[in-house]
Design a protein around this motif. Structure first.
Motif, PDB file in Angstrom:
ATOM      1  N   LEU A 111       0.839  -1.199   0.000  1.00  0.00           N
ATOM      2  CA  LEU A 111       0.000   0.000   0.000  1.00  0.00           C
ATOM      3  C   LEU A 111       0.876   1.251   0.000  1.00  0.00           C
ATOM      4  O   LEU A 111       2.031   1.215   0.426  1.00  0.00           O
ATOM      5  CB  LEU A 111      -0.896   0.009   1.245  1.00  0.00           C
ATOM      6  CG  LEU A 111      -1.976  -1.068   1.348  1.00  0.00           C
ATOM      7  CD1 LEU A 111      -2.649  -0.998   2.718  1.00  0.00           C
ATOM      8  CD2 LEU A 111      -3.008  -0.916   0.239  1.00  0.00           C
ATOM      9  N   PRO A 112       0.358   2.371  -0.464  1.00  0.00           N
ATOM     10  CA  PRO A 112       1.131   3.615  -0.395  1.00  0.00           C
ATOM     11  C   PRO A 112       1.565   3.909   1.046  1.00  0.00           C
ATOM     12  O   PRO A 112       0.847   3.588   1.999  1.00  0.00           O
ATOM     13  CB  PRO A 112       0.141   4.674  -0.899  1.00  0.00           C
ATOM     14  CG  PRO A 112      -0.854   3.919  -1.707  1.00  0.00           C
ATOM     15  CD  PRO A 112      -0.971   2.566  -1.079  1.00  0.00           C
ATOM     16  N   GLU A 113       2.734   4.509   1.196  1.00  0.00           N
ATOM     17  CA  GLU A 113       3.249   4.794   2.532  1.00  0.00           C
ATOM     18  C   GLU A 113       2.268   5.638   3.342  1.00  0.00           C
ATOM     19  O   GLU A 113       2.083   5.417   4.551  1.00  0.00           O
ATOM     20  CB  GLU A 113       4.594   5.509   2.440  1.00  0.00           C
ATOM     21  CG  GLU A 113       5.226   5.763   3.802  1.00  0.00           C
ATOM     22  CD  GLU A 113       6.592   6.403   3.708  1.00  0.00           C
ATOM     23  OE1 GLU A 113       7.207   6.638   4.771  1.00  0.00           O
ATOM     24  OE2 GLU A 113       7.054   6.679   2.575  1.00  0.00           O
ATOM     25  N   SER A 114       1.608   6.583   2.697  1.00  0.00           N
ATOM     26  CA  SER A 114       0.656   7.429   3.402  1.00  0.00           C
ATOM     27  C   SER A 114      -0.504   6.617   3.985  1.00  0.00           C
ATOM     28  O   SER A 114      -1.043   6.954   5.046  1.00  0.00           O
ATOM     29  CB  SER A 114       0.112   8.511   2.465  1.00  0.00           C
ATOM     30  OG  SER A 114      -0.536   7.920   1.337  1.00  0.00           O
ATOM     31  N   GLU A 165     -10.563  -0.328   3.060  1.00  0.00           N
ATOM     32  CA  GLU A 165      -9.208  -0.116   2.536  1.00  0.00           C
ATOM     33  C   GLU A 165      -8.990  -1.048   1.352  1.00  0.00           C
ATOM     34  O   GLU A 165      -9.042  -2.275   1.481  1.00  0.00           O
ATOM     35  CB  GLU A 165      -8.169  -0.392   3.628  1.00  0.00           C
ATOM     36  CG  GLU A 165      -6.826   0.256   3.404  1.00  0.00           C
ATOM     37  CD  GLU A 165      -6.876   1.772   3.607  1.00  0.00           C
ATOM     38  OE1 GLU A 165      -6.908   2.470   2.556  1.00  0.00           O
ATOM     39  OE2 GLU A 165      -6.901   2.241   4.746  1.00  0.00           O
ATOM     40  N   GLU A 166      -8.740  -0.487   0.200  1.00  0.00           N
ATOM     41  CA  GLU A 166      -8.674  -1.267  -1.034  1.00  0.00           C
ATOM     42  C   GLU A 166      -7.448  -2.175  -1.056  1.00  0.00           C
ATOM     43  O   GLU A 166      -6.342  -1.771  -0.690  1.00  0.00           O
ATOM     44  CB  GLU A 166      -8.634  -0.324  -2.236  1.00  0.00           C
ATOM     45  CG  GLU A 166      -8.823  -1.027  -3.567  1.00  0.00           C
ATOM     46  CD  GLU A 166      -8.944  -0.048  -4.719  1.00  0.00           C
ATOM     47  OE1 GLU A 166      -8.869  -0.496  -5.877  1.00  0.00           O
ATOM     48  OE2 GLU A 166      -9.115   1.164  -4.459  1.00  0.00           O
ATOM     49  N   GLY A 167      -7.639  -3.428  -1.467  1.00  0.00           N
ATOM     50  CA  GLY A 167      -6.530  -4.357  -1.673  1.00  0.00           C
ATOM     51  C   GLY A 167      -6.232  -5.273  -0.516  1.00  0.00           C
ATOM     52  O   GLY A 167      -5.394  -6.182  -0.639  1.00  0.00           O
TER      53      GLY A 167
END
Length: 354
Positions: free
Chosen positions: A75-78, A145-147
């Motif tokens: 996932l993106p760090e943010s 939360e996607e994924g």
């Protein structure tokens, strides 16, 4: 009746003692020679035991969660940073680069921590404030939360499964361990089953550099250390190859040297591969302290090996459940489990939240 010493002990191909889950349920006393061979003081003892013949649904539980370890780490760090908890010394939710391992920040792996048994520990407000690394509420990714669909359920499902097998093992260990415990007024299994401090750690080891000329250190993926638990349950690691534009593919370890290594009681370093349909349990430092060193903790490390260009970019995913007593359990004249843990966290997190 055959004596314990004459009963057959089964080993894995790597020399780890292996016991059947069916025997653990039906005839645990017959396993005493195997338990002593795994956890005893002989120089050849690993301090680790492998449990085979697990229920048929275990492999699916393992595969589901370990793939989610990679998905969360991707996932993106943010997004990941939304689930960081500094108050608990990064011991709930996501943690990356916060732990001090062998004198330097550990950026080689990312971890997701939670208590798989309890979302809200039933402890006093004083204990909650004194020991936030055990007594904070769990932090779970948002349902939307996607994924990472099903993350919380998969984490709890596998965590509880491993904990229950570990309690069966602890019960089977009682007659062996009782002569070593400084306080034998209680049983190992009762200490673990009544605990509010159980902690599970979902680990993603980031891919090491490929085809470098740099010599590999002995503990290139995870430094040599002791767990601070009584028993730690481990599942077999999953290796995933990453290629742009394609989903990760389950592959063998990137090198013959990749994997978990154990320091035997005699000081020899041995590689141990846990079969993917089995669990392993090893002894932790809390058990060593409450037996005055007679049952020693198991030093271990994880080595990345030397991947090649052909191997590609490979990550390692695994899951550990740390089974340990409540913070007020007296381990020695000097320490309860809580005060002992405080020293460990100060060492690994630079004392910043102590």
């Amino acid at each position: 009746m055959a004596s314990f010493s004459s009963q057959k002990i089964t080993f894995t191909g790597d020399g780890a003692v292996a016991i059947s889950y069916k025997t653990l349920l039906d005839d645990p006393r017959s396993l005493e020679p195997s338990i002593e061979k795994a956890f005893g003081a002989d120089p050849s003892c690993l301090g680790l035991i492998v449990v085979t013949d697990l229920p048929d649904d275990y492999p699916a539980k393992r595969e589901r969660l370990l793939k989610l370890a990679n998905q969360f780490a991707s996932l993106p760090e943010s997004t990941r940073e939304k689930y960081v908890d500094a108050i608990s010394s990064y011991s709930f939710g996501w943690s990356h680069g916060k732990e001090i391992m062998n004198g330097r920040p550990d950026t080689l792996k990312g971890s997701y921590y939670a208590n798989p048994l309890l979302d809200d520990p039933q402890v006093s407000e004083e204990e909650r404030l004194q020991y936030p690394w055990y007594h904070r509420n769990n932090i779970w990714p948002s349902k939307d939360e996607e994924g990472i669909d099903g993350f919380e359920d998969a984490f709890k499902d596998l965590g509880r499964f491993i904990f229950n097998v570990g309690c069966k093992l602890a019960s089977a260990c009682q007659s062996f361990a009782s002569s070593y415990l400084m306080d034998n007024s209680t049983s190992l299994v009762s200490l673990l089953e009544s605990s509010q401090t159980t902690k599970a750690r979902l680990l993603h080891y980031f891919p090491p550099p490929t085809a470098t000329n740099e010599p590999e250190t002995e503990d290139s993926w995870c430094g040599t250390h002791l767990d601070n638990s009584m028993l730690t349950g481990l599942c077999s690691a999953m290796y995933l190859r990453h290629r742009e534009g394609s989903p990760p593919l389950t592959v063998p370890p990137p090198s013959a040297d990749s994997g978990l290594y154990i320091h035997t009681r005699g000081g020899e370093v041995k590689k141990v591969a846990i079969p993917k349909d089995a669990l392993a349990f090893q002894t932790g430092e809390a058990l060593e302290i409450c037996t005055a060193g007679r049952l020693r903790a198991t030093p271990h490390l994880v080595k990345a090996g030397k991947p090649t260009i052909d191997t590609g970019i490979v990550s390692r995913e695994t899951f550990a459940v740390f089974m340990q007593p409540n913070v007020d359990k007296v381990l020695s004249e000097d320490d309860t489990f809580g005060s002992f843990s405080r020293k460990i966290f100060a060492k690994h997190y630079d004392g910043t939240t102590m």
